[in-house]
Design an enzyme around this catalytic site. Structure first.
Site, PDB file in Angstrom:
ATOM      1  N   LYS A 225       0.835  -1.200   0.000  1.00  9.57           N
ATOM      2  CA  LYS A 225       0.000   0.000   0.000  1.00  9.57           C
ATOM      3  C   LYS A 225       0.868   1.247   0.000  1.00  9.57           C
ATOM      4  O   LYS A 225       2.018   1.227   0.443  1.00  9.57           O
ATOM      5  CB  LYS A 225      -0.889  -0.031   1.239  1.00  9.57           C
ATOM      6  CG  LYS A 225      -1.886   1.088   1.310  1.00  9.57           C
ATOM      7  CD  LYS A 225      -2.949   0.802   2.349  1.00  9.57           C
ATOM      8  CE  LYS A 225      -3.921   1.970   2.372  1.00  9.57           C
ATOM      9  NZ  LYS A 225      -5.109   1.679   3.146  1.00  9.57           N
ATOM     10  N   ASP A 256      -3.530  -4.057  -5.249  1.00  8.65           N
ATOM     11  CA  ASP A 256      -4.802  -3.367  -5.035  1.00  8.65           C
ATOM     12  C   ASP A 256      -4.738  -2.118  -5.898  1.00  8.65           C
ATOM     13  O   ASP A 256      -3.802  -1.312  -5.777  1.00  8.65           O
ATOM     14  CB  ASP A 256      -4.965  -3.034  -3.552  1.00  8.65           C
ATOM     15  CG  ASP A 256      -6.294  -2.344  -3.251  1.00  8.65           C
ATOM     16  OD1 ASP A 256      -6.615  -1.352  -3.928  1.00  8.65           O
ATOM     17  OD2 ASP A 256      -6.998  -2.778  -2.320  1.00  8.65           O
ATOM     18  N   ASP A 323     -12.195  -5.279  -4.047  1.00  7.99           N
ATOM     19  CA  ASP A 323     -12.013  -4.609  -2.758  1.00  7.99           C
ATOM     20  C   ASP A 323     -12.518  -3.166  -2.864  1.00  7.99           C
ATOM     21  O   ASP A 323     -11.770  -2.273  -3.235  1.00  7.99           O
ATOM     22  CB  ASP A 323     -10.532  -4.634  -2.338  1.00  7.99           C
ATOM     23  CG  ASP A 323     -10.324  -4.043  -0.951  1.00  7.99           C
ATOM     24  OD1 ASP A 323     -11.321  -3.749  -0.270  1.00  7.99           O
ATOM     25  OD2 ASP A 323      -9.154  -3.866  -0.555  1.00  7.99           O
TER      26      ASP A 323
HETATM   27  C1  RNT Z   1      -6.695  -1.648   2.673  1.00  8.68           C
HETATM   28  C2  RNT Z   1      -6.535  -2.868   1.836  1.00  8.68           C
HETATM   29  C3  RNT Z   1      -7.223  -4.094   2.357  1.00  8.68           C
HETATM   30  C4  RNT Z   1      -8.610  -3.819   2.908  1.00  8.68           C
HETATM   31  C5  RNT Z   1      -9.396  -5.054   3.230  1.00  8.68           C
HETATM   32  C6  RNT Z   1     -10.555  -4.765   4.111  1.00  8.68           C
HETATM   33  O1  RNT Z   1      -6.237  -0.525   2.070  1.00  8.68           O
HETATM   34  O2  RNT Z   1      -6.952  -2.600   0.544  1.00  8.68           O
HETATM   35  O3  RNT Z   1      -7.232  -5.064   1.371  1.00  8.68           O
HETATM   36  O4  RNT Z   1      -9.364  -3.035   2.052  1.00  8.68           O
HETATM   37  O5  RNT Z   1      -8.577  -6.016   3.731  1.00  8.68           O
HETATM   38 ZN    ZN Z   2      -7.070  -4.271  -0.780  1.00 10.75          ZN
END
Ligand code: RNT
Ligand code: ZN
Length: 415
Positions: A225, A256, A323
Site C-alpha cells: 500500500k 490493489d 475490494d
Molecule cells: C486496505 C486494503 C485491504 C482492505 C481489506 C478490508 O487498504 O486494501 O485489502 O481493504 O482487507
Molecule cells: Zn485491498
C-alpha cells in the site's frame, strides 16, 4: 429474449469476421470466478464482540440504510448479489467475520471451528472461500502490528496471522481448492519516522516466522500500500518491500488498484510480476483522488488491467478479487455493479483479435494496429454480455435495478 439472441448472433458474425470465436470466449468468461469481498455488505464491520470501530487508516463513508448487521443477513445479501451476477464466484472473508456465537474470541484465539459454518455454507451454495487476516479495528492495532518493536504486540499479531493461515488451509482442504489468504497490515506512521529500515526489518522477520509452515491447500498473498489515513508519511509494507519479499520468497503479491500513485498504471505491473513471482492476486478497486475504495465501474483503468491479464494469457495465474466499500448507496447494488463491470472488462479483453494485433506489430504496421484497437472499442461486446447474462439466468442489462429495489423494499429497508 429473441432480440437478445438475434443481437448476439449478429455480434458473433462481426467477431468471427476478425477471427474471434465468441462461443469460446463465453466459455472462458463463464469459468472466471471472481473473489467477491464480504466486507461491502456491512462497511467492514465484522462479527466480533467489540466496538472499536474501523481503524487501520481505511475509511468507509456514508450511512445508507439496510446494511447487514448479523451473519445471516450478510449471507442473504451476498446470495442475493450473486444471483444477479452471471457465473460462479468465490467469497473472500476477513477473520473478523467468524461465527463466534456471541462469545468473545480474540484475534489470537481464532480457529478453523469459528469458520466451520462458513465452510458448510460455502459448500451448500457452491461458493469457494478465500481469507484475510485482520490487523485493524482492534485495541492492539495501534499504528504498528507485525512491524511493532514491542515484542508482546508483535507476537500477538504473528500468532493471529499464523492462525489465519491454518484456517485458510482448512478452508482449502474442505473445498478441495486452494484458499487464497491475503495479508494486509496497516503499519506505518503519520510523520517521518527516525528510521525507516528498522520497521521493515521487523516486518521481514515477522513474515519469515509466519510463513515458516508450508501448507498445501492455501496460498499466501501479501498486499502493499502507498499510505493510510493518519499514516501518511511512511508505510512499512510498501510496494517495493512486498515486491522484493515476494520475488525472493516466491510469494504472491497483491495488487490493489487503489494502492498506487494516482497516475501510476497498475495494468503495466502485471507482465513484470508474472516473470518474477508465482501468481498474482488482484484487489480491483477504484480510487478517486486517494485510496477511496469507490465501487468499481467500467473505466479505462479496469479495461487496461483486464486487457493485460488476457494479452499475457495469464488467467490461470491471476486471482481476481474485489475490494471496494461504499456505504452511500445500496450495498447489494454496489456488489452487482462492481462485479459485472469487472466481467464486462474481462469480456472486452477476451474479444480482442490478439493475433491480428500481434501480426500488425510484427510487420511494423503501426497505423493498422492503432486503428484496430480503436475500432474494437465500438464492436458489439454489449450484445455478447447480454447473451452471457441470459445464458446464465441472471437479469439482462438494467433489469437488475428493479430486482435490487424489490429486495430493498422487502428486506433491507426493514432492518
Ligand atoms: C486496505 C486494503 C485491504 C482492505 C481489506 C478490508 O487498504 O486494501 O485489502 O481493504 O482487507
Ligand atoms: Zn485491498
Amino acid at each position: 429474449m429473441e432480440k437478445i439472441t438475434k443481437n448476439f448472433n449478429q455480434a458473433r458474425d462481426r467477431y468471427s469476421a476478425i477471427r474471434v470465436d465468441t462461443d469460446m470466449v463465453i466459455k472462458v468468461l463463464e469459468n472466471i470466478s471472481i473473489s467477491i469481498h464480504c466486507w461491502q455488505a456491512d462497511d467492514v464491520g465484522g462479527f466480533e464482540n467489540n466496538n472499536s470501530g474501523l481503524t487501520g487508516g481505511i475509511q468507509v463513508t456514508g450511512n445508507y440504510p439496510g446494511k447487514a448487521r448479523k451473519m445471516d443477513e450478510l449471507r442473504k445479501d451476498i446470495i442475493k448479489a450473486m444471483m444477479l451476477i452471471p457465473g460462479t464466484h468465490r467469497l473472500s472473508l476477513h477473520s473478523i467475520y467468524g461465527d463466534f456465537q456471541g462469545k468473545k474470541v480474540d484475534r489470537n484465539e481464532v480457529e478453523p471451528i469459528h469458520f466451520q459454518s462458513w465452510m458448510d455454507w460455502g459448500k451448500a451454495h457452491n461458493i469457494k472461500l478465500d481469507f484475510n487476516s485482520t490487523s485493524f479495528s482492534h485495541p492492539k492495532s495501534g499504528n504498528l502490528s507485525l512491524a511493532n518493536p514491542d515484542k508482546e504486540i508483535r507476537d500477538f499479531w504473528i500468532d493471529h496471522t499464523k492462525r489465519c493461515r491454518a484456517i485458510s488451509e482448512e478452508m482449502g482442504r474442505q473445498q478441495a481448492n486452494p484458499c487464497m489468504m491475503n495479508l494486509w497490515i496497516h503499519d506505518g506512521s503519520k510523520e517521518v519516522p527516525a528510521n525507516r529500515l528498522r520497521y521493515r526489518a521487523i516486518l521481514k522477520d515477522s513474515l519469515d516466522e509466519i510463513f515458516a509452515i508450508r501448507y498445501l491447500n492455501m496460498k499466501d498473498s501479501i498486499e502493499a500500500k502507498l499510505f493510510g489515513i493518519g499514516l501518511e508519511s511512511y508505510t512499512v509494507g510498501s510496494y517495493d518491500f512486498y515486491l522484493g519479499y515476494g520475488a525472493k520468497n516466491n510469494k504472491i503479491v497483491t495488487l490493489d488498484t487503489g494502492h498506487f500513485h494516482p497516475t501510476e498504471s497498475v495494468a503495466d505491473k502485471i507482465s513484470s510480476l508474472l516473470l518474477f513471482t508465482p501468481e498474482i492476486m488482484l484487489h480491483v478497486s477504484r480510487p478517486i483522488r486517494w485510496d477511496s475504495d469507490h465501487v468499481v465501474i467500467l473505466n479505462d483503468d479496469l479495461t487496461d488491467l483486464t486487457r493485460e491479464i488476457i494479452r499475457c494469457n495469464a488467467l490461470d495465474r491471476i486471482h481476481i478479487g474485489l475490494d471496494f466499500f461504499d456505504a452511500t448507496i445500496n450495498r447489494i447494488g454496489a456488489y452487482v455493479i462492481g462485479t459485472r463491470a469487472t466481467q464486462k472488462a474481462l469480456l472486452m479483453a477476451l474479444l480482442e483479435p490478439i493475433e491480428m494485433l500481434m501480426k500488425y506489430e510484427d510487420n511494423n504496421q503501426l497505423f493498422e494496429r492503432l486503428a484496430l484497437q480503436e475500432e474494437l472499442k465500438s464492436m458489439p461486446w454489449q450484445a455478447v454480455f447480454d447473451y452471457f447474462c441470459l445464458k446464465n439466468n441472471v437479469p439482462v442489462g438494467m433489469d437488475f435495478i428493479t430486482e435490487i429495489q424489490q429486495y430493498e423494499r422487502e428486506i433491507t429497508s426493514k432492518r
